[in-house]
Scaffold this active site. Structure first.
Site, PDB file in Angstrom:
ATOM      1  N   ASP A 182      11.258  19.765 -74.117  1.00  0.00           N
ATOM      2  CA  ASP A 182      10.294  20.706 -74.702  1.00  0.00           C
ATOM      3  C   ASP A 182      10.254  21.960 -73.829  1.00  0.00           C
ATOM      4  OD1 ASP A 182       8.292  21.692 -76.316  1.00  0.00           O
ATOM      5  OD2 ASP A 182       6.686  20.662 -75.219  1.00  0.00           O
ATOM      6  N   ASP A 188       5.375  23.174 -83.023  1.00  0.00           N
ATOM      7  CA  ASP A 188       3.937  22.954 -83.220  1.00  0.00           C
ATOM      8  C   ASP A 188       3.451  23.408 -84.593  1.00  0.00           C
ATOM      9  OD1 ASP A 188       4.077  22.027 -80.682  1.00  0.00           O
ATOM     10  OD2 ASP A 188       3.099  23.752 -79.747  1.00  0.00           O
ATOM     11  N   GLU A 191      12.610  27.108 -74.418  1.00  0.00           N
ATOM     12  CA  GLU A 191      13.028  28.419 -74.972  1.00  0.00           C
ATOM     13  C   GLU A 191      13.574  29.331 -73.879  1.00  0.00           C
ATOM     14  OE1 GLU A 191      10.128  26.888 -75.606  1.00  0.00           O
ATOM     15  OE2 GLU A 191      10.798  26.136 -77.543  1.00  0.00           O
TER      16      GLU A 191
HETATM   17  C1  GLC Z   1       4.176  21.806 -76.694  1.00  0.00           C
HETATM   18  C2  GLC Z   1       5.015  20.938 -77.624  1.00  0.00           C
HETATM   19  C3  GLC Z   1       4.212  19.756 -78.072  1.00  0.00           C
HETATM   20  C4  GLC Z   1       3.745  18.968 -76.856  1.00  0.00           C
HETATM   21  C5  GLC Z   1       2.945  19.869 -75.936  1.00  0.00           C
HETATM   22  C6  GLC Z   1       2.570  19.169 -74.644  1.00  0.00           C
HETATM   23  O1  GLC Z   1       3.132  22.368 -77.380  1.00  0.00           O
HETATM   24  O2  GLC Z   1       5.494  21.671 -78.704  1.00  0.00           O
HETATM   25  O3  GLC Z   1       4.967  18.934 -78.924  1.00  0.00           O
HETATM   26  O4  GLC Z   1       2.972  17.893 -77.273  1.00  0.00           O
HETATM   27  O5  GLC Z   1       3.700  21.023 -75.622  1.00  0.00           O
HETATM   28  O6  GLC Z   1       3.677  18.740 -73.969  1.00  0.00           O
END
Ligand code: GLC
Length: 774
Positions: free
Chosen positions: A402, A478, A405
């Site tokens: 995650d 998200d 980017e």
């Molecule tokens: C970001 C991700 C989400 C995750 C969060 C905490 O918002 O997109 O899926 O739960 O971070 O790690």
């Protein structure tokens, strides 16, 4: 503040800009030379290079400055360029392969591409001194697809879309074009022919299909133009060509195709145990449970919080023994801390991204001050991959990437654009490299896990670039618990598939906002038939595990999750086909019915493979919907009712039903309900959907579902040939391959006819005819 009010359209804020700005075109070829299978032209502003990675693919690079730019070949498969002939006419230099003719105008560098048969793929591209490339004479009445992960509708004609991997927490509305993934490739479709363009540039790029109707304008913010032109001529050909260049989708382990459960965050061992036990108790299958950021010690990647998870070293392997995979989140930000071995090791190994003055780039992410690995370097990718031994020692085989980017908590939402990526000794700025960062991180992770486990890895990533299909599944970030986002899942994942990325899915149930029982159930129904199926939601939101609402909903949710497992042989077959052909598992109807105009911008239905049509319910309280079935005969999966295609039909869809249709002539392999994707099947069911007459065939696969051994022949292939005759249906079953499946029985069911079924089996196990299903 005022920008969010009507103040934004105050006339004084606008100047009357002319739409018709003259552009300065690149001029005049001065010299050219052919070196090996490449032709290099010197023009007034820089150099143009033309080569043919394959006779049906053109690669054109335009370096406006004569500076030595490096190609970003990191996501490109290696290939040997094809031979071509070169001929000069008065006006043009003509380069020709067996499949295409490429005419470059000597005076103005416009170019035209024709097929060997004389079809014109474009009337002309022109290159400007500002570094844009335009295709003029775009196909009349064309539809534009692909462009990776974008909100909005399937057809992107008339839009201007920008590519810059961005962490977008705000609701994903149609006007936000920069999301987490950038796949700078598109497909121009008409019923006559299709072609595709992949602009291989990892900085910001812009695709403008809006400025002029007859033009596609491609802009790059940095670097060179490096354009692959796929000459089709069918949509399927373009996808094959794009995945020849950027790689075919990898075959995931079977467990990655099962149901996955996540939440930000399952906070401690008790909660994790409660979740795992609840699946068991309620008899809901599950293959993976995700651990979000709270499992870590102060958000330090490659650690566990020993207070929250005191027994992780013994408990996680126990879960794996029960068939539950744990997938921990791993973000790129490495906490800057003296007592933290990963940080120290990274500094010693010179693994972090630096600023031009050689100081470390430091950004603020979950752990606070963090250093970011410089994944552009092979040695850093290797180092990062090896670090995963921390997880694989615990039996973990899947990783969730995650914030790659990369997302940074600042105004620009990402790294300093001046930060320098070493790029194996050819340094480039972050501004030029940005869109590749997430891709490289997931590549490092995937290769690392594969080496450590000798199994097919599972990596789920938020950010990516063209070619990410070789390494990871993509989830669409998200989203929110809005019905609109349920509906948007369809065109978004379809366009990902049309960009080569087949293994994708949304946060089922929605990440932000509180879900509601009906929305969750409708989303689970759709998820059952999406390539990737994970329920995930945010901290602070109401819980959304499949059992949290009334029993009526739990029962339906369970039925669908179980159905995912019954359909596993069909789904697995589609993933294997995707690995072979590059065609997506989840397909827009236009891919299979390119002469039916009703399919060209159909946003609320899709196919899984060629034969299963899914028409999800995406509207609150809807209990029926119109379903467009293309030409031919279709069977309602639930009732066996026969429908004539080529029109809309009103289909009942009570809460427990998602409309599903099978095309006449389909051979659908299903199995029994089970708890885990890789649980061995004793029985295989073949459902034949009858057609009047003719021959159909398919190949169904079985292998160990985990390792790469299938690549050396350890795979069972069941070849099914069916003839629909006047009075009988003849089914021939044969096998190939070294793998021994667990099946001891195959039962063949015939739908829609009471003709006699004759089975000729050459298998080592029993093959029976089930009763007819009318
Ligand atoms: C970001 C991700 C989400 C995750 C969060 C905490 O918002 O997109 O899926 O739960 O971070 O790690």
């Amino acid at each position: 503040m005022l920008e969010n009010s009507s103040f934004s359209v105050k006339p004084e804020l606008f100047s009357e800009a002319s739409q018709l700005i003259d552009v300065l075109q690149i001029q005049q070829i001065t010299t050219y030379s052919k070196e090996k299978n490449k032709c290099v032209f010197t023009v007034n502003k820089g150099k143009i290079t033309v080569e043919f990675p394959r006779p049906d693919i053109v690669r054109l690079t335009v370096n406006h400055t004569n500076e030595n730019f490096t190609h970003h070949n990191s996501s490109i498969e290696t290939y040997e360029s094809s031979e071509f002939t070169i001929r000069e006419t008065e006006e043009h230099v003509l380069m020709q392969t067996t499949d295409v003719e490429f005419y470059l105008h000597k005076q103005n560098c416009n170019f035209t591409i024709k097929s060997a048969k004389g079809e014109i793929y474009s009337n002309g591209f022109y290159l400007t001194e500002e570094g844009t490339i335009s295709l003029i004479g775009a196909q009349e009445n064309e539809f534009i697809y692909g462009l990776g992960e974008k909100s909005g509708w399937l057809n992107k004609k008339g839009e201007r879309l920008s590519m810059w991997n961005t962490d977008v927490f705000a609701p994903h509305t149609p006007d936000i074009s920069e999301l987490y993934e950038s796949i700078p490739t598109y497909l121009s479709f008409t019923p006559n022919y299709s072609f595709g363009c992949f602009l291989n540039n990892t900085g910001r790029t812009i695709f403008d299909f809006k400025n002029r109707k007859d033009e596609h304008k491609l802009e790059t913010e940095t670097g060179i133009i490096d354009l692959f032109i796929y000459t089709g001529p069918s949509m399927k050909d373009v996808l094959e060509q794009h995945t020849f260049i950027t790689g075919r989708p990898y075959l995931p382990p079977k467990w990655a195709l099962g149901y996955h459960q996540s939440r930000h965050s399952y906070q401690n061992e008790e909660e994790l145990k409660y979740i795992a036990d609840s699946f068991e108790k309620l008899e809901i299958p599950v293959d993976a449970i995700f651990l979000d950021i709270l499992y870590m010690d102060g958000y330090r990647v490659f650690t566990f919080d020993k207070e929250r998870f005191p027994n992780y070293e013994t408990y996680l392997p126990q879960l794996l023994e029960k068939g539950i995979h744990i997938v921990p989140i791993v973000d790129p930000g490495v906490k800057v801390a003296g007592q933290y071995d990963v940080f120290i090791d990274g500094v010693v190994k010179d693994a972090f991204t630096k600023m031009p003055d050689k100081s470390l780039y430091i950004g603020d992410v979950w752990p606070g001050k963090s250093a970011l690995p410089d994944f552009s370097q092979q040695k850093v990718k290797d180092w990062w991959g090896e670090l995963h031994e921390f997880y694989t020692k615990l039996g973990i085989k899947g990783i969730w990437n995650d914030m790659n980017e990369p997302a940074i908590f600042n105004e620009s939402k990402t790294m300093d654009l001046d930060a320098v990526h070493d790029n194996n000794g050819n340094p480039i700025s972050h501004k030029e490299y940005h869109n590749l960062y997430g891709y490289e991180m997931s590549k490092a992770t995937s290769i690392g896990i594969k080496k450590l486990t000798n199994e097919r890895p599972f990596v789920l990533t938020r950010a990516g670039y063209a070619g990410i299909q070789k390494y990871a599944a993509v989830w669409t970030g998200d989203n929110r618990s809005f019905w609109e986002h349920l509906a948007m899942t369809i065109p978004m994942c379809l366009n990902l598939g049309l960009s080569g990325v087949t293994f994708s899915g949304p946060d089922v149930g929605g990440f932000m906002n509180d879900t509601e029982a009906e929305l969750l159930t409708r989303w689970i129904q759709m998820g059952t038939f999406l390539p990737y199926f994970r329920n995930h939601c945010s901290i602070g939101m109401d819980r959304q595990e499949p059992w949290v609402f009334e029993e009526e909903y739990t029962d339906i949710n369970r039925d669908y999750i179980q159905m995912r497992y019954e359909w596993m042989p069909y789904l697995y077959q589609q993933f294997i086909e995707a690995e072979k052909s590059g065609l997506p598992v989840m397909r827009p109807l236009v891919l299979e019915y390119p002469s039916d105009h009703r399919t060209f911008d159909l946003n609320d239905e899709y196919l899984v493979g060629e034969n299963l049509l899914v028409a999800p319910i995406v509207t609150r309280s809807a209990r029926s919907r119109a379903v467009y079935l293309p030409e031919g005969i279709w069977y309602d999966y639930w009732t066996n009712q026969v429908f004539e295609g080529g029109k809309d039909s009103l289909i009942e869809a009570p809460l427990n039903k998602i409309p599903l249709f099978l095309k006449a002539g389909s051979i659908i392999p299903l199995t029994n309900k089970k708890k885990k994707a890789n649980q061995k099947d004793d029985e295989l069911y073949l459902h034949l959907y009858s057609q009047e007459s003719g021959h159909v065939n398919t190949v169904i696969y079985e292998d160990d579902g985990i390792t790469m051994n299938y690549q050396s022949g350890e795979r069972f292939e069941l070849h099914v040939n069916v003839d629909f005759n006047h009075e009988t249906v003849n089914v021939k079953l044969e096998s190939r391959g070294d793998f021994k499946p667990n099946w001891n029985k195959i039962t063949v069911f015939l739908h829609g006819t009471n003709k006699e079924i004759r089975i000729e089996s050459h298998l080592e196990f029993e093959a029976l005819s089930g009763k007819e299903l009318m």
